[in-house]
Design a protein around this motif. Structure first.
Motif, PDB file in Angstrom:
ATOM      1  N   LEU A 128      53.318  60.172  60.326  1.00 42.10           N
ATOM      2  CA  LEU A 128      53.090  62.214  60.296  1.00 42.10           C
ATOM      3  C   LEU A 128      51.880  62.653  58.729  1.00 42.10           C
ATOM      4  O   LEU A 128      50.642  62.188  58.866  1.00 42.10           O
ATOM      5  N   ILE A 129      51.911  61.119  57.934  1.00 39.25           N
ATOM      6  CA  ILE A 129      50.801  61.613  56.800  1.00 39.25           C
ATOM      7  C   ILE A 129      49.895  60.442  57.345  1.00 39.25           C
ATOM      8  O   ILE A 129      49.146  60.955  56.720  1.00 39.25           O
ATOM      9  N   THR A 130      49.961  59.551  57.748  1.00 40.47           N
ATOM     10  CA  THR A 130      49.020  59.067  58.113  1.00 40.47           C
ATOM     11  C   THR A 130      47.855  59.499  58.963  1.00 40.47           C
ATOM     12  O   THR A 130      46.702  59.665  58.759  1.00 40.47           O
ATOM     13  N   ALA A 131      48.559  60.336  59.969  1.00 38.85           N
ATOM     14  CA  ALA A 131      47.601  61.856  61.002  1.00 38.85           C
ATOM     15  C   ALA A 131      47.136  62.366  59.851  1.00 38.85           C
ATOM     16  O   ALA A 131      45.743  62.655  60.104  1.00 38.85           O
ATOM     17  N   ILE A 132      47.622  62.591  59.096  1.00 37.53           N
ATOM     18  CA  ILE A 132      46.806  64.077  58.097  1.00 37.53           C
ATOM     19  C   ILE A 132      46.173  63.111  56.864  1.00 37.53           C
ATOM     20  O   ILE A 132      44.231  63.501  56.982  1.00 37.53           O
ATOM     21  N   GLY A 133      45.948  62.003  56.709  1.00 36.26           N
ATOM     22  CA  GLY A 133      45.047  60.733  56.097  1.00 36.26           C
ATOM     23  C   GLY A 133      43.997  60.789  56.951  1.00 36.26           C
ATOM     24  O   GLY A 133      42.563  61.042  56.749  1.00 36.26           O
ATOM     25  N   VAL A 134      43.802  60.401  58.511  1.00 39.37           N
ATOM     26  CA  VAL A 134      42.974  60.074  59.314  1.00 39.37           C
ATOM     27  C   VAL A 134      41.964  61.144  59.456  1.00 39.37           C
ATOM     28  O   VAL A 134      41.152  61.182  59.832  1.00 39.37           O
ATOM     29  N   SER A 135      42.769  62.919  59.366  1.00 37.93           N
ATOM     30  CA  SER A 135      42.273  63.461  60.078  1.00 37.93           C
ATOM     31  C   SER A 135      40.975  63.914  58.486  1.00 37.93           C
ATOM     32  O   SER A 135      40.046  64.429  58.892  1.00 37.93           O
ATOM     33  N   LEU A 136      41.808  64.085  57.074  1.00 38.33           N
ATOM     34  CA  LEU A 136      40.775  63.678  56.287  1.00 38.33           C
ATOM     35  C   LEU A 136      39.468  63.009  56.002  1.00 38.33           C
ATOM     36  O   LEU A 136      38.336  63.187  55.649  1.00 38.33           O
TER      37      LEU A 136
END
Lengths: 299, 382
Positions: free
Chosen positions: A102-110
């Motif tokens: 989930l946190i990786t997903a936010i990272g990819v988004s940013l």
């Protein structure tokens, strides 16, 4: 009355774009139990690709051919991007606790948002006019323009194709099996990695199409344009029951309609609030979403 | 948390370097320059505003330096980008004041960002000149805050009188950006005057900066069948609003303020903005020799015809340099007093006098969009 009809048409047009994005959220959640927060930014990349493709490739093409070519380019680029995101960011974490992904997903988004600002520049760009706008027909005082008609048509066709893939093909069957159980499907020989990659590619292609449709309807694209629609489409997916394909469609349309009514009849200030109030209400009253947990249609 | 060895070393190095280089400012004692700060939206949603005004400011600075500088010193402009975001504007100004030790600050074009940064200038007693923030609240922040443009009370009044008396409109709808101080203020002043002149405001709809779909608001506006729509917004949204309005069958004229002034309005709006009117600071097709010779200079340097933000960026900088010259000192307090005493200053955008509230009193021009270009339509004197 004619005003109400017009608002309904406006709402459905926006809603079908939300639905296209929501489908990607829901499919990925179905197979991986992962909320892919980078999905809204894939939609942005779709719109940006459309901008460049529209300006570079389609120069000299006859008017009718430009739009399908641009749409295909965007969908292809987003499909590849979806594949790469899954391969590089999520696959190494597949057996890690879910919060890591989930946190990786936010990272990819940013990464996509601000990498996009670096790559494309932060100022808004004018999407090339692929389809000349003109009113097509009028029903009871509500004008349906050519662009809106194209949005409906493309969204419907893409959803029908998706439905066909999920229900009728072997890969679709495999997707449904994986969403049911990773372990059991692997035991009977379903290639998990292929299925997950395929799901990402499919979902990202739909988001790319959504980006192009938004570009032709509202010709202003910029690298942060995916944030709000991404969040709204996520809410739409939850609204319909995340993991459920018809649910995402219904959730998207409902979201588009209710937003348009709120803006038209109450005030635009409440538009973004509405999405999240809906989310809270759904989670309180029916945590499974409107369409509940119907296993048969889960992807 | 236990401090690890590397973090201690890092902190030490940081302290040492901070002491050794004194914050790395550009205003080292004995330096032969006058540091002037500039902050603006070089990137982001209203990037053309910041870029244009920056070009104007730099042109004015070059001219001053070519003529020998001020008080025997060269002027050095230190520019910070605020990415079109109010919170960044505040940070940018703090950096200019605390690290670069500037004697005055030029910026911002947008009122919401000027409002975020001005309190910092006021607190540190550094004069700030906004080139183009027209919202009245900006200069109300304190006696160190100035502007080189007219205020929205004047602009809203002028546009309302124009709509009522020249265009003979009687029922006007308003579509404003609720997140934008400029837009909300301008809409209010327009509504007040338009009603006072005997017109009717049929419906007030709103949107938020960054929106791309305005069909719901426009459909509601169409339901009231107004004979004009006032859209006091920025160019990024105005073009889309115009397009969608025409798409939905709204054919009445659209009107706006100086936030429309960007090539992007016509680029995005296309045929949809044809026949619209907006208030502005200057008209490029004005035959006035002051304006024409400025356009020549600007074209020679940048290769394009300046928009109003470029003119105001130039005027704001010239105003400041004129004040430093008259003050005979680069001390912020003396610059402030000289700025406040500005009278009949000949700027490119017209003769300008600072009133008691540090707002520039000057003329407004009304532009009409015709054949894909902004044409001078009328002039309103203060």
């Amino acid at each position: 009355m004619s005003e109400f009809l017009q608002q309904t048409v406006n709402g459905l047009a926006w809603g079908s774009i939300y639905a296209l994005i929501a489908l990607g959220y829901t499919m990925v959640y179905g197979v991986l139990r992962l909320i892919n927060f980078a999905h809204g930014d894939v939609y942005m990349i779709g719109a940006m690709t459309g901008y460049y493709a529209g300006n570079l490739i389609t120069r000299g093409l006859p008017a009718g051919a430009a739009f399908p070519v641009v749409l295909a380019c965007s969908m292809a680029v987003c499909g590849v991007l979806g594949f790469l995101i899954e391969r590089a960011a999520y696959r190494p974490l597949r057996n890690a606790p879910r919060i890591n992904s989930l946190i990786t997903a936010i990272g990819v988004s940013l990464l996509l948002e601000f990498g996009g600002q670096l790559l494309f520049g932060a100022d808004p760009k004018v999407f090339p006019p692929l389809i000349p706008e003109q009113p097509l027909f009028e029903i009871g005082g509500a004008v349906i323009g050519r662009i809106q008609a194209v949005i409906f048509a493309v969204a419907l066709v893409l959803m029908a194709v998706l439905r066909f893939i999920v229900v009728k093909t072997r890969l679709g069957k495999a997707m449904r099996a994986v969403s049911f159980s990773h372990v059991a499907s692997q035991l009977v020989g379903v290639p998990l990695d292929t299925v997950v990659s395929f799901t990402f590619v499919l979902g990202s292609m739909l988001a790319g199409a959504g980006g192009v449709l938004v570009g032709i309807a509202n010709p202003k694209v910029e690298p942060l344009m995916g944030i709000m629609p991404g969040l709204k489409a996520f809410v739409a997916a939850v609204l319909g029951g995340i993991g459920n394909i018809p649910g995402a469609l219904a959730g998207g349309l409902l979201m588009g309609l209710s937003e348009t009514y709120v803006v038209g009849y109450v005030s635009s200030t409440y538009r973004d609030a509405l999405a999240f109030v809906l989310l809270i209400l759904i989670l309180l009253v029916r945590p499974g979403g409107l369409f509940g947990k119907s296993v048969s249609d889960k992807v | 948390m236990r401090r690890t060895f590397p973090s201690v070393v890092f902190t030490l190095m940081w302290t040492v370097s901070a002491v050794a280089f004194g914050g790395g400012g550009c205003a080292k004692p004995g330096a032969k320059t006058i540091p002037v700060g500039e902050y603006g939206s070089l990137t982001g949603g209203t990037a053309t505003f910041g870029q244009s005004s920056h070009q104007g400011t730099m042109l004015a600075t070059e001219e001053v330096n070519a003529a020998g500088g001020l008080l025997g010193q060269k002027v050095e402009v230190i520019t910070e980008d605020d990415q079109s975001r109010p919170e960044e504007a505040k940070t940018a100004v703090l950096k200019l004041i605390k690290q670069n030790n500037v004697v005055a600050v030029i910026g911002e074009v947008a009122s919401s960002r000027s409002l975020a940064a001005a309190p910092e200038c006021q607190k540190s007693k550094i004069p700030m000149i906004s080139p183009a923030s027209t919202n009245p609240k900006v200069t109300e922040i304190g006696d160190y805050i100035f502007r080189a443009c007219f205020v929205d009370t004047f602009q809203g009044e002028a546009m309302a009188k124009f709509a009522r008396n020249d265009l003979k409109l009687s029922r006007v709808a308003v579509l404003k950006d609720v997140k934008n101080d400029y837009s909300v203020g301008l809409a209010d002043f327009f509504e007040k005057t338009f009603k006072a002149e005997g017109g009717e405001i049929t419906v007030v709809q709103s949107y938020s900066e960054g929106d791309i779909d305005f069909r719901a608001q426009l459909t509601a506006i169409k339901g009231q069948s107004p004979d004009g729509v006032f859209v006091p917004g920025y160019y990024t949204e105005v073009g889309l609003i115009a397009r969608q309005a025409r798409e939905l069958g709204i054919t009445v004229p659209l009107m706006g303020g100086d936030g429309w002034d960007s090539p992007k309005t016509i680029e995005i709006g296309g045929a949809a903005v044809e026949g619209s009117y907006f208030g502005n600071h200057y008209a490029a097709d004005d035959p006035d020799p002051v304006i024409q010779s400025f356009i020549q200079k600007f074209k020679a340097k940048y290769g394009i015809v300046p928009d109003a933000m470029a003119v105001l960026g130039y005027d704001a900088a010239s105003l400041l340099y004129d004040a430093i010259k008259r003050a005979g000192s680069a001390e912020p307090a003396k610059i402030r007093d000289a700025l406040a005493a500005t009278a009949d200053f000949q700027g490119v955008s017209g003769k300008l006098t600072m009133d008691a509230n540090r707002n520039a009193k000057k003329k407004l021009v009304i532009m009409k969009i015709e054949n894909g270009a902004n044409k001078f339509h009328a002039e309103v004197k203060p």
